[in-house]
Design a protein around this motif. Structure first.
Motif, PDB file in Angstrom:
ATOM      1  N   ARG A 246      16.837   1.623  -2.618  1.00  0.00           N
ATOM      2  CA  ARG A 246      15.385   1.551  -2.727  1.00  0.00           C
ATOM      3  C   ARG A 246      14.789   2.810  -2.115  1.00  0.00           C
ATOM      4  NH1 ARG A 246      10.841  -3.090  -1.290  1.00  0.00           N
ATOM      5  NH2 ARG A 246       9.083  -1.730  -1.777  1.00  0.00           N
TER       6      ARG A 246
ATOM      7  N   ASN B 166      11.435   3.574  -2.387  1.00  0.00           N
ATOM      8  CA  ASN B 166      10.059   3.291  -1.963  1.00  0.00           C
ATOM      9  C   ASN B 166      10.077   2.162  -0.940  1.00  0.00           C
ATOM     10  OD1 ASN B 166       7.274   3.435  -1.933  1.00  0.00           O
ATOM     11  ND2 ASN B 166       7.021   2.151  -3.741  1.00  0.00           N
ATOM     12  N   SER B 167      10.329   2.514   0.303  1.00  0.00           N
ATOM     13  CA  SER B 167      10.528   1.516   1.353  1.00  0.00           C
ATOM     14  C   SER B 167       9.306   0.625   1.534  1.00  0.00           C
ATOM     15  CB  SER B 167      10.844   2.221   2.673  1.00  0.00           C
ATOM     16  OG  SER B 167      10.783   1.316   3.744  1.00  0.00           O
ATOM     17  N   GLU B 168       9.569  -0.638   1.847  1.00  0.00           N
ATOM     18  CA  GLU B 168       8.479  -1.590   2.086  1.00  0.00           C
ATOM     19  C   GLU B 168       7.660  -1.224   3.322  1.00  0.00           C
ATOM     20  OE1 GLU B 168      12.283  -3.278   3.918  1.00  0.00           O
ATOM     21  OE2 GLU B 168      11.666  -2.276   2.066  1.00  0.00           O
ATOM     22  N   GLU B 169       8.173  -0.306   4.138  1.00  0.00           N
ATOM     23  CA  GLU B 169       7.453   0.111   5.347  1.00  0.00           C
ATOM     24  C   GLU B 169       6.441   1.227   5.060  1.00  0.00           C
ATOM     25  OE1 GLU B 169      10.430   1.197   8.130  1.00  0.00           O
ATOM     26  OE2 GLU B 169      11.196  -0.855   8.373  1.00  0.00           O
ATOM     27  N   THR B 170       6.518   1.849   3.899  1.00  0.00           N
ATOM     28  CA  THR B 170       5.563   2.906   3.550  1.00  0.00           C
ATOM     29  C   THR B 170       4.323   2.295   2.904  1.00  0.00           C
ATOM     30  OG1 THR B 170       6.500   3.230   1.352  1.00  0.00           O
ATOM     31  CG2 THR B 170       7.452   4.522   3.157  1.00  0.00           C
ATOM     32  N   ASP B 171       3.245   3.053   2.878  1.00  0.00           N
ATOM     33  CA  ASP B 171       2.026   2.569   2.226  1.00  0.00           C
ATOM     34  C   ASP B 171       2.247   2.346   0.736  1.00  0.00           C
ATOM     35  OD1 ASP B 171       0.684   2.636   4.616  1.00  0.00           O
ATOM     36  OD2 ASP B 171      -0.306   4.559   4.240  1.00  0.00           O
TER      37      ASP B 171
ATOM     38  N   GLY C  25       5.044   1.652  -0.665  1.00  0.00           N
ATOM     39  CA  GLY C  25       5.895   0.476  -0.780  1.00  0.00           C
ATOM     40  C   GLY C  25       5.098  -0.810  -0.654  1.00  0.00           C
ATOM     41  N   LYS C  26       4.108  -0.801   0.232  1.00  0.00           N
ATOM     42  CA  LYS C  26       3.246  -1.987   0.382  1.00  0.00           C
ATOM     43  C   LYS C  26       2.408  -2.209  -0.874  1.00  0.00           C
ATOM     44  CE  LYS C  26       3.026  -1.453   5.409  1.00  0.00           C
ATOM     45  NZ  LYS C  26       2.201  -1.050   6.564  1.00  0.00           N
ATOM     46  N   HIS C  27       1.926  -1.112  -1.485  1.00  0.00           N
ATOM     47  CA  HIS C  27       1.189  -1.246  -2.749  1.00  0.00           C
ATOM     48  C   HIS C  27       2.091  -1.878  -3.814  1.00  0.00           C
ATOM     49  CE1 HIS C  27      -1.339   2.574  -1.578  1.00  0.00           C
ATOM     50  NE2 HIS C  27      -1.534   1.552  -0.758  1.00  0.00           N
TER      51      HIS C  27
ATOM     52  N   ASP D 205       4.866  -3.692  -3.416  1.00  0.00           N
ATOM     53  CA  ASP D 205       5.219  -5.079  -3.110  1.00  0.00           C
ATOM     54  C   ASP D 205       4.045  -6.030  -3.293  1.00  0.00           C
ATOM     55  OD1 ASP D 205       7.773  -4.286  -2.558  1.00  0.00           O
ATOM     56  OD2 ASP D 205       7.510  -4.204  -0.381  1.00  0.00           O
TER      57      ASP D 205
ATOM     58  N   ARG E  91       7.985  -0.301 -12.108  1.00  0.00           N
ATOM     59  CA  ARG E  91       8.872  -1.458 -12.251  1.00  0.00           C
ATOM     60  C   ARG E  91       9.794  -1.334 -13.464  1.00  0.00           C
ATOM     61  NH1 ARG E  91       7.551  -5.057  -8.531  1.00  0.00           N
ATOM     62  NH2 ARG E  91       5.464  -4.895  -7.620  1.00  0.00           N
TER      63      ARG E  91
END
Length: 282
Positions: free
Chosen positions: A41, A43-48, A50-52, A54, A73
């Motif tokens: 992955r 685009n880590s879930e911890e980056t902004d 990544g949050k967008h 998710d 996706r």
């Protein structure tokens, strides 16, 4: 856009070879690459971003001072190649995806690979003679086009300053016809006559009053229902000259180019020209 793939086992020198190809192909035009990243992955879930992603965004674009990175996706290889083609690139070098139907350079003794046009040892020294030979093979590959790539090509024509319109025609596989479902079509060109016919149609339409450029691309192989078959892009001085030219182009392609069509329906499969011949004889 000419596309080649480099495949081999891990640590076989794939990235070194891809880098050498990119450096040398860039002398002939713009180059893009695609890398098979397994299940990593980026685009880590911890980056902004990544949050967008998710949160449910279908596409996320991050822009820095020197880079633009897009996360989507749709992780399909064909989609990735179409994105590169849409940008008007001349070459795409793919690292990995050994199961694809792309023309391939194989490193080492990897077996069960289709469409291999060159096989070489792992971690071989990329000397100038070998690199030049591989570049020559890449230049000989068939071109891949999208509609957007053809439009970009038309816009690069020096005559475009005289154009008042660019028109396009896209033929697609019709899924429903006379209450019968078509799953896919298969197209086969009788070469070199098919290419000669398409070139002749293009050149003769270009000679018409007000027509500045004509590009035609007809796909071959199996094309699924709803997918594109043929693209025609025409630049004209005025719209009154454009629409008749588009109509003439597609009618002449169907009538003059030796391109055979096989249809796969729910009930049967058949070559369309054979069926039409049987109807005339009945």
């Amino acid at each position: 856009m000419k596309v080649i793939s480099v495949v081999g086992y891990k640590k076989s020198g794939k990235t070194v070879l891809v880098s050498a190809l990119v450096r040398n192909l860039s002398r002939f035009g713009a180059v893009g690459t695609v890398k098979h990243m397994e299940e990593q992955r980026l685009n880590s879930e911890e980056t902004d971003t990544g949050k967008h992603f998710d949160a449910g965004a279908d596409t996320v674009i991050g822009i820095t001072g020197t880079e633009l990175v897009s996360f989507s996706r749709d992780s399909d290889l064909e989609h990735a190649l179409d994105l590169l083609c849409d940008q008007g690139l001349d070459f795409a070098v793919v690292e990995g995806f050994k199961e694809s139907n792309l023309p391939k350079i194989v490193l080492g003794d990897l077996e069960g690979i289709s469409n291999v046009f060159f096989r070489m040892p792992e971690n071989v020294d990329m000397h100038e003679e070998l690199t030049a030979s591989l570049v020559g093979m890449a230049l000989a590959q068939p071109d891949r086009y999208t509609l957007e790539a053809l439009v970009k090509k038309v816009r690069k024509n020096h005559k475009i300053q005289k154009a008042g319109a660019i028109g396009t025609f896209t033929g697609i596989v019709r899924e429903m016809a006379d209450n019968e479902i078509t799953a896919r079509l298969e197209f086969e060109k009788y070469e070199p006559e098919a290419s000669k016919a398409l070139d002749r149609i293009r050149e003769e339409i270009k000679r018409k009053e007000g027509i500045l450029e004509v590009l035609i691309h007809h796909k071959t192989g199996v094309i699924e229902a709803g997918e594109d078959i043929v693209y025609i892009v025409i630049a004209a001085a005025h719209r009154t000259e454009l629409f008749p030219a588009l109509s003439e182009a597609i009618e002449r392609i169907k009538a003059e180019a030796p391109i055979w069509k096989k249809e796969f329906t729910e009930k049967e499969e058949f070559w369309v020209h054979d069926k039409e011949k049987d109807r005339k004889q009945a």
